[in-house]
Scaffold this motif. Structure first.
Motif, PDB file in Angstrom:
ATOM      1  N   VAL A  40      -2.252  -5.614  -4.545  1.00 53.03           N
ATOM      2  CA  VAL A  40      -2.807  -5.060  -3.313  1.00 53.03           C
ATOM      3  C   VAL A  40      -1.873  -5.417  -2.163  1.00 53.03           C
ATOM      4  O   VAL A  40      -1.364  -6.547  -2.099  1.00 53.03           O
ATOM      5  CB  VAL A  40      -4.214  -5.611  -3.016  1.00 53.03           C
ATOM      6  CG1 VAL A  40      -4.869  -4.840  -1.872  1.00 53.03           C
ATOM      7  CG2 VAL A  40      -5.096  -5.565  -4.257  1.00 53.03           C
ATOM      8  N   GLU A  41      -1.663  -4.456  -1.259  1.00 53.08           N
ATOM      9  CA  GLU A  41      -0.773  -4.692  -0.117  1.00 53.08           C
ATOM     10  C   GLU A  41      -1.482  -4.262   1.158  1.00 53.08           C
ATOM     11  O   GLU A  41      -2.304  -3.353   1.150  1.00 53.08           O
ATOM     12  CB  GLU A  41       0.531  -3.908  -0.309  1.00 53.08           C
ATOM     13  CG  GLU A  41       1.654  -4.300   0.647  1.00 53.08           C
ATOM     14  CD  GLU A  41       1.641  -3.513   1.934  1.00 53.08           C
ATOM     15  OE1 GLU A  41       2.179  -3.999   2.944  1.00 53.08           O
ATOM     16  OE2 GLU A  41       1.074  -2.388   1.943  1.00 53.08           O
ATOM     17  N   GLY A  42      -1.143  -4.911   2.292  1.00 56.58           N
ATOM     18  CA  GLY A  42      -1.774  -4.603   3.572  1.00 56.58           C
ATOM     19  C   GLY A  42      -1.183  -3.371   4.222  1.00 56.58           C
ATOM     20  O   GLY A  42      -1.183  -2.284   3.640  1.00 56.58           O
ATOM     21  N   CYS A  43      -0.653  -3.487   5.433  1.00 57.47           N
ATOM     22  CA  CYS A  43      -0.046  -2.353   6.136  1.00 57.47           C
ATOM     23  C   CYS A  43       1.355  -2.098   5.576  1.00 57.47           C
ATOM     24  O   CYS A  43       2.198  -2.991   5.582  1.00 57.47           O
ATOM     25  CB  CYS A  43       0.046  -2.646   7.629  1.00 57.47           C
ATOM     26  SG  CYS A  43      -1.539  -2.876   8.453  1.00 57.47           S
ATOM     27  N   SER A  44       1.603  -0.875   5.127  1.00 58.73           N
ATOM     28  CA  SER A  44       2.890  -0.561   4.492  1.00 58.73           C
ATOM     29  C   SER A  44       3.993  -0.298   5.511  1.00 58.73           C
ATOM     30  O   SER A  44       5.145  -0.682   5.301  1.00 58.73           O
ATOM     31  CB  SER A  44       2.742   0.661   3.584  1.00 58.73           C
ATOM     32  OG  SER A  44       1.716   0.469   2.641  1.00 58.73           O
ATOM     33  N   HIS A  45       3.660   0.442   6.588  1.00 55.20           N
ATOM     34  CA  HIS A  45       4.621   0.785   7.642  1.00 55.20           C
ATOM     35  C   HIS A  45       5.905   1.403   7.093  1.00 55.20           C
ATOM     36  O   HIS A  45       7.008   1.137   7.560  1.00 55.20           O
ATOM     37  CB  HIS A  45       4.958  -0.457   8.484  1.00 55.20           C
ATOM     38  CG  HIS A  45       3.807  -0.942   9.312  1.00 55.20           C
ATOM     39  ND1 HIS A  45       3.838  -2.099  10.046  1.00 55.20           N
ATOM     40  CD2 HIS A  45       2.574  -0.414   9.514  1.00 55.20           C
ATOM     41  CE1 HIS A  45       2.681  -2.277  10.670  1.00 55.20           C
ATOM     42  NE2 HIS A  45       1.901  -1.261  10.356  1.00 55.20           N
ATOM     43  N   GLY A  46       5.756   2.236   6.058  1.00 53.85           N
ATOM     44  CA  GLY A  46       6.898   2.978   5.521  1.00 53.85           C
ATOM     45  C   GLY A  46       7.842   2.186   4.648  1.00 53.85           C
ATOM     46  O   GLY A  46       8.874   2.713   4.220  1.00 53.85           O
TER      47      GLY A  46
END
Length: 442
Positions: free
Chosen positions: A5-11
């Protein structure tokens, strides 16, 4: 099934996948699926940047366009929800969910799927009181306000999610309102002292998501948005702990949480009436918020859940096995039953309560109809068999101009903008000179 699981990817897809593959190498355990909690930024080309609600200095292509173009392929099945910094024009094309790129599946504005026997549900966007009860009225090209309201959570989608049966995993970008009191709030405030006022006034997080948490009791809930790692355990009913969230009044304050790198003006705190929650069950929810993808880390979490697909997934093979991805039949039934209430106007027609017995009865009838419809079909709920990825826009780091019928590179766009600014500067200087001359003449 092993899940990342990952939070904000931001590209930053390359960084995320590289970190997951590196963890696989060090642990010797293969990851079966990746869950991304918003701010994914599915930028296909430079034109999509115009639908990304961030200040100009943060507008950049990121990594996604290479996956969209086929230059790269996501090495692991990836499920995505939206946040408040997205290419909203592309997300709108897949409002009900679909493939953003090969092996990258978007759950939609709200959605639920069956992942090898695990029910995953998700809510995209963030909560803003003034748009919560509106319809999906935004049109492209987005206005300065529409580019932000388009990612605001709608009551229509929350009610649909509230009609689900208990999912094992729930994904949201926003935090549920009040969740900080179920964890180490003191440690949270040491990391983010500017949350203190919102914590003190119970305005941190989303009231609609708090309602869903209290109604659904998912085993796991993952969020992002606030760029900090924070864990909490929510106890319901007579599970042996204080029912921190469930005892709240049905009238909850509007959370105007900090929006990182967002220039939207905050509005005054006001009350929002929420539907009553379903009766409590002696269950718990493990909540975890994750940081944004950054060199400082804390943006990934790995865990394992037993599933019926485990024997297949654990079979000794060099190739990564394909995790079964199925439509959630109940979600299909909910979507069909709620469709007459869907609005493309600012005004949203009155919505039914999730407690309405007749509404739930119609959903059960629709599920029975689907059973009959699918009786003689082979794997009728297989997402890969029904939905296929398709390009709907050019895949490149260029922008299209209908004037010249060609594509402009990012560098050309920068030059055009610089030239326009220079012309504006010279025009302003010339006007000042004329005014100065006129003053001298008088």
């Amino acid at each position: 099934m092993r899940i990342a699981v990952e939070g904000c990817s931001h590209g930053e897809l390359d960084v995320i996948y590289d970190a997951i593959l590196a963890e696989e190498q060090s642990s010797g355990e293969r990851v079966d699926v990746v869950l991304l909690c918003g701010d994914f930024q599915a930028i296909r080309n430079a034109t999509d940047l115009e639908s990304l609600a961030v200040p100009l200095k943060y507008r950049r292509m990121g990594d996604f366009h290479r996956y969209y173009a086929g230059e790269k392929t996501a090495p692991i099945l990836t499920l995505v929800i939206g946040g408040n910094h997205e290419a909203s024009n592309y997300m709108w094309e897949l409002y009900y969910g679909g493939w953003l790129a090969p092996n990258i599946y978007y759950l939609g504005a709200a959605g639920s799927v069956d992942l090898g026997g695990i029910v995953v549900a998700g809510a995209s966007g963030i909560f803003k009181r003034h748009d919560y009860t509106a319809g999906r009225f935004e049109h492209q090209p987005y206005s300065p306000s529409g580019i932000r309201s388009v990612y605001h959570t709608r009551q229509f989608d929350i009610i649909k999610l509230g009609l689900l049966q208990r999912p094992q995993i729930f994904l949201s970008h926003d935090w549920p309102n009040g969740i900080e009191h179920c964890g180490d709030v003191t440690a949270l405030l040491r990391k983010k002292p500017f949350f203190r006022e919102e914590v003190a006034t119970s305005t941190l997080g989303s009231p609609p998501l708090q309602m869903l948490l209290d109604a659904l009791h998912p085993a796991y809930w993952f969020s992002a948005h606030l760029h900090v790692r924070f864990a909490a355990t929510v106890y319901f009913g007579d599970a042996g702990q204080s029912d921190t969230l469930a005892v709240r009044s049905n009238t909850i304050l509007n959370p105007e949480v900090l929006e990182i790198s967002d220039e939207e003006n905050a509005t005054a705190v006001s009350a929002v009436a929420m539907p009553a929650a379903v009766p409590h069950r002696p269950e718990t929810t493990q909540f975890l918020a994750l940081n944004k993808c950054s060199p400082r880390g804390d943006f990934l979490h790995f865990f394992t859940l037993p599933t019926p697909a485990d024997p297949f997934l654990h079979a000794s093979t060099e190739a990564r096995p394909q995790v079964p991805l199925l439509y959630n039949k109940r979600w299909l039934a909910i979507t069909r039953v709620m469709d007459p209430y869907f609005s493309l106007q600012r005004r949203q027609m009155p919505l039914p309560s999730i407690q309405d017995p007749s509404l739930r009865e119609r959903i059960c009838e629709e599920e029975a109809r689907l059973d009959t419809l699918f009786a003689d079909k082979v794997n009728p709920l297989d997402v890969r068999a029904v939905q296929h990825f398709q390009h709907t826009a050019p895949a490149s780091a260029t922008a299209y101009t209908s004037q010249h019928r060609r594509f402009l590179s990012v560098e050309e766009i920068a030059k055009i903008r610089a030239s326009a600014l220079e012309r504006r500067r010279k025009r302003g200087a010339a006007q000042r000179s004329v005014r100065a001359y006129q003053n001298l003449d008088t």
